[in-house]
Design a protein around this motif. Structure first.
Motif, PDB file in Angstrom:
ATOM      1  N   SER A   1       5.028   2.697   4.097  1.00 27.27           N
ATOM      2  CA  SER A   1       4.291   1.693   3.329  1.00 27.27           C
ATOM      3  C   SER A   1       4.148   0.378   4.077  1.00 27.27           C
ATOM      4  N   SER A   2       5.129   0.023   4.894  1.00 21.81           N
ATOM      5  CA  SER A   2       5.044  -1.224   5.664  1.00 21.81           C
ATOM      6  C   SER A   2       3.879  -1.171   6.643  1.00 21.81           C
ATOM      7  N   TYR A   3       3.796  -0.063   7.386  1.00 21.45           N
ATOM      8  CA  TYR A   3       2.710   0.083   8.354  1.00 21.45           C
ATOM      9  C   TYR A   3       1.360   0.245   7.668  1.00 21.45           C
ATOM     10  N   ALA A   4       1.323   0.992   6.571  1.00 18.20           N
ATOM     11  CA  ALA A   4       0.066   1.196   5.852  1.00 18.20           C
ATOM     12  C   ALA A   4      -0.483  -0.127   5.345  1.00 18.20           C
ATOM     13  N   THR A   5       0.383  -0.969   4.817  1.00 12.04           N
ATOM     14  CA  THR A   5      -0.036  -2.282   4.323  1.00 12.04           C
ATOM     15  C   THR A   5      -0.490  -3.173   5.468  1.00 12.04           C
TER      16      THR A   5
ATOM     17  N   LYS B   1       0.861  -1.185   0.000  1.00 14.79           N
ATOM     18  CA  LYS B   1       0.000   0.000   0.000  1.00 14.79           C
ATOM     19  C   LYS B   1       0.896   1.233   0.000  1.00 14.79           C
ATOM     20  N   GLN B   2       1.040   1.855  -1.125  1.00 15.50           N
ATOM     21  CA  GLN B   2       1.967   2.974  -1.285  1.00 15.50           C
ATOM     22  C   GLN B   2       1.337   4.278  -0.804  1.00 15.50           C
ATOM     23  N   ARG B   3       1.183   4.373   0.513  1.00 16.25           N
ATOM     24  CA  ARG B   3       0.614   5.577   1.117  1.00 16.25           C
ATOM     25  C   ARG B   3       1.417   5.953   2.361  1.00 16.25           C
ATOM     26  N   CYS B   4       1.384   7.231   2.699  1.00 17.51           N
ATOM     27  CA  CYS B   4       1.999   7.686   3.940  1.00 17.51           C
ATOM     28  C   CYS B   4       0.968   7.633   5.061  1.00 17.51           C
ATOM     29  N   LEU B   5       1.410   7.324   6.267  1.00 17.47           N
ATOM     30  CA  LEU B   5       0.495   7.145   7.389  1.00 17.47           C
ATOM     31  C   LEU B   5      -0.293   8.418   7.697  1.00 17.47           C
ATOM     32  N   HIS B   6       0.380   9.557   7.684  1.00 16.46           N
ATOM     33  CA  HIS B   6      -0.321  10.798   8.017  1.00 16.46           C
ATOM     34  C   HIS B   6      -1.377  11.152   6.975  1.00 16.46           C
TER      35      HIS B   6
ATOM     36  N   GLY C   1       7.367 -10.562   3.272  1.00 12.16           N
ATOM     37  CA  GLY C   1       6.231  -9.723   2.934  1.00 12.16           C
ATOM     38  C   GLY C   1       6.514  -8.238   2.955  1.00 12.16           C
ATOM     39  N   PRO C   2       5.496  -7.455   2.578  1.00 13.22           N
ATOM     40  CA  PRO C   2       5.656  -5.997   2.492  1.00 13.22           C
ATOM     41  C   PRO C   2       5.621  -5.299   3.844  1.00 13.22           C
ATOM     42  N   HIS C   3       5.317  -6.036   4.919  1.00 17.46           N
ATOM     43  CA  HIS C   3       5.224  -5.429   6.245  1.00 17.46           C
ATOM     44  C   HIS C   3       6.545  -5.446   6.998  1.00 17.46           C
ATOM     45  N   LEU C   4       7.613  -5.906   6.344  1.00 14.49           N
ATOM     46  CA  LEU C   4       8.925  -5.895   6.978  1.00 14.49           C
ATOM     47  C   LEU C   4       9.472  -4.467   7.037  1.00 14.49           C
ATOM     48  N   SER C   5      10.256  -4.191   8.080  1.00 15.25           N
ATOM     49  CA  SER C   5      10.868  -2.875   8.216  1.00 15.25           C
ATOM     50  C   SER C   5      12.000  -2.719   7.201  1.00 15.25           C
ATOM     51  N   ARG C   6      12.522  -1.499   7.118  1.00 17.87           N
ATOM     52  CA  ARG C   6      13.641  -1.246   6.210  1.00 17.87           C
ATOM     53  C   ARG C   6      14.884  -1.996   6.651  1.00 17.87           C
ATOM     54  N   GLY C   7      15.075  -2.081   7.955  1.00 21.00           N
ATOM     55  CA  GLY C   7      16.264  -2.739   8.489  1.00 21.00           C
ATOM     56  C   GLY C   7      16.703  -2.058   9.770  1.00 21.00           C
TER      57      GLY C   7
END
Length: 605
Positions: free
Chosen positions: A219-223, A50-55, A391-397
């Protein structure tokens, strides 16, 4: 399961039968084709990013429902319009202070509406927040600031004096000050922030060593939140209790989920007892909460009639906990996750009292079980292996290499070959090696079995501490506790000994945990009540496990140490145990009978 065992045996036997003299046993493939096909089906669905920003997701709700309640708090409620207005004013101010994408900003608040305003403002300014606790030791805070190059902290009057000389810029929030800030004409104060930018940095508790910092992206949190809402059937009616400390990862879920859905973030006042917690749930009309089993077991279902969902995680669910809530309207959900993954990894909303460790199905991505010594080997259905998250919910690192020096767990640099074989189109997703052990059932659900680092080596023998604990718990009540560890060093004096830490709820020495102190440790064989229990446990373990897996030393503890997030603190227990063991070793050198009594207890054949 029987069919899987047979297929695995035939598969391995065929490879050995056809092997040449130069083939290595290590290279034998463990997973038969039939199991691979099942695993392929279980891991087939992974959510699109989900390519969105949380705010942006929260501001959308602010514009959709301006007059509806966004925050219900002990210190005052706030509508979506007010949340939009105040966070916009603060975000504009933060931009003038230099906040922009990939800027890290510290946040430290007592439970209040202003903590949520502050977090949202940091996101709207393009930055990423780092929630800390004022009680963190100076060394911990210095580590966080230096490694993230943080120069700004947002806080309230309650904590402001703690941080006046910690970073160059301190922003003290208050209602009057926020409302005095000018409202910008352009409501998009940062146009450069993207979904792949950092939204928050989560640091471990740092009780030992240097804390590891995990960078999460929008995007990780949004997804993950979209999937979380779908899995739990959440809506605009969601009223999530903001129970967890702001410094812990669950607190991000507790305020982001309701605000992104157009629900209500419920912020409780100070609480000292479980009765206070139940009272706050009723007053704030919260209908979903996340608790650890330790807290959940103490709460009475009749005291929270409006609670619809109780998510529990951090440890295995006890049968008493499941039984207590099974006849109630509240839905019990076993939730499994880690800081490296947004929101959660798996959930089980069909909890069975006999299977408290079953964490169910993946939430956003896929879960794989691999050989604990090599991610390149898939484990067959029912086999025990290491849990890998995809998956897409992984953090950047990680913020730096600190975490990589401490554990084998981490993000895989090389994607295993079996992923491209089973899912050729999924090469874009990253994978995280969790360090947790688990097994996959024939229905695709996952059971969590503990940490990989609970595998102990004694005299060349492999001892699974969790398996020993499992067998021992058959002779204990649900309020008792046992933890198995290896104490001592190979020095010819205090040689390693398989040791069991024992807590007996009805024992006279048992007590409630005291913050800031350590439990007392005693020789469990010096007391008749504890000694009888020790002998029962040893005999019971001996019926199911090899003799070398029977603990030879038992330490009675007045209480079981836990981390700030209420998880079992094995590290602290190990440190306390080593000190106790060293003292005992001195007695051994003086009194051989004492050594016999401590290390070799009678075990019936």
């Amino acid at each position: 399961m029987a069919r899987s065992v047979l297929n695995t045996f035939q598969h391995i036997f065929a490879q050995i039968s056809n092997a040449s003299e130069t083939d290595l046993v290590h290279n034998v493939d463990l997973c038969p084709p039939a199991d691979r096909k099942l695993i392929q089906g279980f891991t087939n669905t992974v959510s699109p990013v989900k390519q969105r920003c949380l705010h942006d997701l929260i501001i959308y709700q602010c514009r959709q429902r301006p007059n509806q309640l966004a925050i219900r708090s002990w210190d005052g409620d706030m509508t979506y319009a007010e949340l939009d207005d105040l966070s916009l004013r603060l975000a504009s101010h933060l931009v003038t202070l230099g906040v922009r994408p990939e800027t890290f900003v510290l946040s430290c608040f007592e439970k209040s509406t202003w903590a949520t305003v502050a977090r949202l403002a940091i996101l709207r300014a393009g930055g990423a927040y780092i929630s800390i606790h004022a009680s963190n030791p100076p060394a911990y805070l210095d580590s966080v600031i230096i490694r993230t190059k943080t120069e700004i902290i947002l806080t309230d009057s309650y904590f402001a004096d703690n941080f006046r000389h910690v970073v160059p810029t301190l922003v003290e929030l208050s209602s009057a000050w926020l409302r005095s800030l000018p409202r910008p004409t352009d409501e998009t104060v940062c146009k450069d922030v993207r979904p792949d930018n950092a939204c928050l940095v989560l640091f471990t508790s740092g009780s030992t060593g240097t804390p590891k910092g995990i960078i999460q992206i929008h995007s990780s949190y949004a997804t993950a939140i979209q999937d979380y809402a779908n899995n739990f059937h959440l809506s605009t009616q969601t009223r999530f209790l903001h129970f967890d400390d702001y410094a812990f990862d669950i607190s991000n879920l507790e305020f982001l989920v309701p605000l992104i859905l157009g629900g209500v973030c419920c912020v409780p006042g100070p609480m000292k007892t479980v009765e206070d917690l139940a009272s706050q749930i009723r007053i704030l009309e919260a209908n979903i909460i996340f608790l650890t089993p330790t807290v959940a077991i103490k709460m009475e279902p009749k005291d929270v009639p409006g609670l619809e969902i109780m998510c529990v995680g951090g440890e295995a669910l006890t049968k008493d906990l499941v039984q207590k809530w099974s006849g109630h309207s509240t839905r019990l959900v076993n939730q499994y996750g880690m800081g490296e993954v947004a929101v959660c990894c798996a959930y089980n909303d069909q909890v069975d009292r006999r299977e408290g460790s079953r964490i169910g199905r993946p939430s956003s991505g896929a879960i794989w079980i691999v050989d604990s010594s090599s991610p390149e080997k898939l484990v067959p259905i029912g086999g025990v292996g290491e849990i890998i998250i995809e998956g897409p919910h992984l953090s950047r690192g990680y913020i730096d290499s600190t975490a990589l020096r401490r554990t084998e767990a981490g993000f895989l640099k090389v994607i295993p070959r079996w992923l491209s074989e089973l899912h050729p189109t999924r090469s874009q997703y990253r994978m995280y090696r969790s360090g947790d052990l688990g097994r996959m059932s024939p229905d695709g659900t996952i059971t969590y079995l503990g940490r990989k680092d609970t595998i102990l080596k004694l005299d060349g023998c492999r001892v699974d501490a969790l398996e020993v604990e499992h067998q021992a718990r058959k002779f204990l009540s649900d309020k008792d506790f046992i933890v198995v560890d290896l104490l001592g060093t190979i020095d010819g004096r205090a040689d390693p000994s398989l040791t069991a830490f024992l807590y007996l709820d009805d024992h006279p020495l048992s007590a409630s945990a005291v913050t800031g102190q350590v439990p007392s440790l005693h020789d469990a064989t010096s007391n008749q009540q504890a000694k009888e229990m020790v002998e029962r446990i040893q005999r019971g373990i001996g019926l199911s496990l090899p003799r070398y897996m029977i603990p030879t030393m038992f330490i009675l503890m007045s209480w079981i140490p836990r981390t700030a997030s209420k998880k079992l603190d094995r590290k602290k227990m190990h440190v306390l145990g080593q000190t106790f063991y060293s003292r005992v070793a001195e007695e051994w050198t003086k009194d051989k009978n004492y050594a016999k009594r401590m290390r070799v207890l009678p075990i019936s054949s």
